[in-house]
Design an enzyme around this catalytic site. Structure first.
Site, short mmCIF file in Angstrom:
data_model
loop_
_atom_site.label_atom_id
_atom_site.label_comp_id
_atom_site.label_asym_id
_atom_site.label_seq_id
_atom_site.Cartn_x
_atom_site.Cartn_y
_atom_site.Cartn_z
N LYS A 94 -3.53 -13.97 27.91
CA LYS A 94 -3.07 -14.02 29.36
C LYS A 94 -2.09 -15.09 29.74
O LYS A 94 -2.85 -16.15 30.25
CB LYS A 94 -4.52 -13.91 29.85
CG LYS A 94 -5.26 -12.66 29.68
CD LYS A 94 -6.53 -12.58 30.57
CE LYS A 94 -7.45 -11.31 30.21
NZ LYS A 94 -7.85 -11.31 28.80
N ASP A 136 -4.28 -11.46 23.16
CA ASP A 136 -4.45 -11.26 24.51
C ASP A 136 -5.09 -12.71 24.87
O ASP A 136 -6.17 -13.05 25.03
CB ASP A 136 -5.93 -10.33 24.68
CG ASP A 136 -6.28 -10.21 26.05
OD1 ASP A 136 -5.48 -10.40 26.86
OD2 ASP A 136 -7.37 -9.99 26.25
N GLY A 190 -15.28 -3.47 22.24
CA GLY A 190 -15.63 -4.87 21.65
C GLY A 190 -17.05 -4.28 21.55
O GLY A 190 -17.49 -3.89 20.41
N ARG A 191 -18.00 -4.96 22.27
CA ARG A 191 -19.48 -4.92 22.01
C ARG A 191 -20.30 -3.40 21.45
O ARG A 191 -21.05 -3.73 20.62
CB ARG A 191 -20.39 -5.23 23.31
CG ARG A 191 -20.30 -6.85 23.30
CD ARG A 191 -20.62 -7.21 24.93
NE ARG A 191 -19.58 -6.89 25.81
CZ ARG A 191 -19.36 -7.45 27.12
NH1 ARG A 191 -20.49 -8.55 27.48
NH2 ARG A 191 -18.59 -7.44 27.89
N LYS A 217 -7.66 -6.74 18.47
CA LYS A 217 -7.34 -7.71 19.83
C LYS A 217 -7.93 -8.92 19.56
O LYS A 217 -9.06 -9.16 19.27
CB LYS A 217 -7.94 -7.16 21.21
CG LYS A 217 -7.51 -8.09 22.42
CD LYS A 217 -7.95 -7.39 23.69
CE LYS A 217 -9.42 -7.80 23.94
NZ LYS A 217 -9.88 -9.25 24.43
N THR A 252 7.87 -21.96 30.33
CA THR A 252 6.71 -22.01 29.28
C THR A 252 6.20 -20.80 29.08
O THR A 252 5.85 -20.48 27.74
CB THR A 252 5.82 -22.81 29.70
OG1 THR A 252 6.30 -24.24 30.25
CG2 THR A 252 4.43 -23.13 28.83
#
Length: 238
Positions: free
Chosen positions: A68, A66, A211-212, A38, A75
């Site tokens: 968002k 990602d 992630g972390r 991601k 657009t």
């Protein structure tokens, strides 16, 4: 479609690093323990976001952009079309019905569009502050139903709410769950609605974003491999 997801692709590593050089080093460190990545806003502010996307795809990895998207429907649709042409596999839209519809109509190829429901950094008090007079689970269910009606392929949702989505009959919706923490790694951070990988799988999540717990581990490759084992075991038990 959900049942066909290979077990090794259900772990998505959040490549939250400041630049493409650091990101490449992490990908090389993780090797074959991670197949899906991601790329979010932090890397999007660097010079090499799309070069990194192209490199990951050339390495045989899958990519989740990602970003968002939140803009007027026209657009938003054009942005999604650009992402689709890159060969990306997942992207996110964060907006109203018209924005979600524009995103869904613009996707082509392998791209799947995910609607953001409620960020995992939000709790009941945060929703009160934002003016949402409903439970988090009610908000997520409403957003998920609207996303499905708009033609989106799935949603981004905390694992705590996915079980209710499945119970409501939303079985075809792909559920991507951030805020995943191994049982021994639930320290204090900005993620408030978290689950372990096994809990999220049991609740019906399809993809788990981590992630972390990988990035900050003493041995990121070993941490990712351990998560893959936990996911495989949870899928086998299900």
């Amino acid at each position: 479609m959900r049942a066909e997801i290979p077990a090794t692709e259900r772990l998505i590593f959040a490549l939250d690093l400041p630049n493409a050089a650091a990101a490449r080093r992490m990908v090389e460190t993780l090797g074959d323990t991670v197949q899906f990545y991601k790329l979010g806003l932090e890397l999007a502010m660097s010079d090499d976001y799309w070069r990194l996307v192209d490199w990951l795809l050339a390495e045989g990895k899958k990519v989740f952009c990602d970003l968002k998207f939140f803009d007027i429907p026209a657009t938003t649709g054009r942005a999604v079309r650009q992402v689709a042409e890159r060969g990306v596999h997942l992207c996110t839209v964060h907006g109203n019905q018209a924005m979600m519809e524009a995103a869904a109509q613009a996707k082509t190829g392998a791209l799947k569009v995910l609607a953001v429901t409620a960020l995992t950094s939000l709790d009941r008090g945060d929703l009160d502050d934002l003016g949402f007079n409903c439970d988090v689970s009610e908000l997520v269910l409403s957003r998920a139903k609207r996303a499905l009606a708009a033609g989106c392929d799935g949603i981004v949702s905390a694992g705590l709410e996915v079980q209710a989505l499945r119970a409501a009959g939303l079985d075809d919706l792909v559920a991507v769950t951030p805020g995943i923490r191994p049982v021994d790694n639930r320290g204090s951070d900005d993620q408030k609605r978290v689950l372990s990988p096994a809990e999220a799988i049991r609740n019906g999540s399809d993809y788990l974003v981590v992630g972390r717990p990988i990035r900050d581990a003493a041995d990121p490759r070993a941490a990712a491999a351990a998560l893959q084992v936990e996911i495989a075991q949870a899928l086998g038990a299900g």
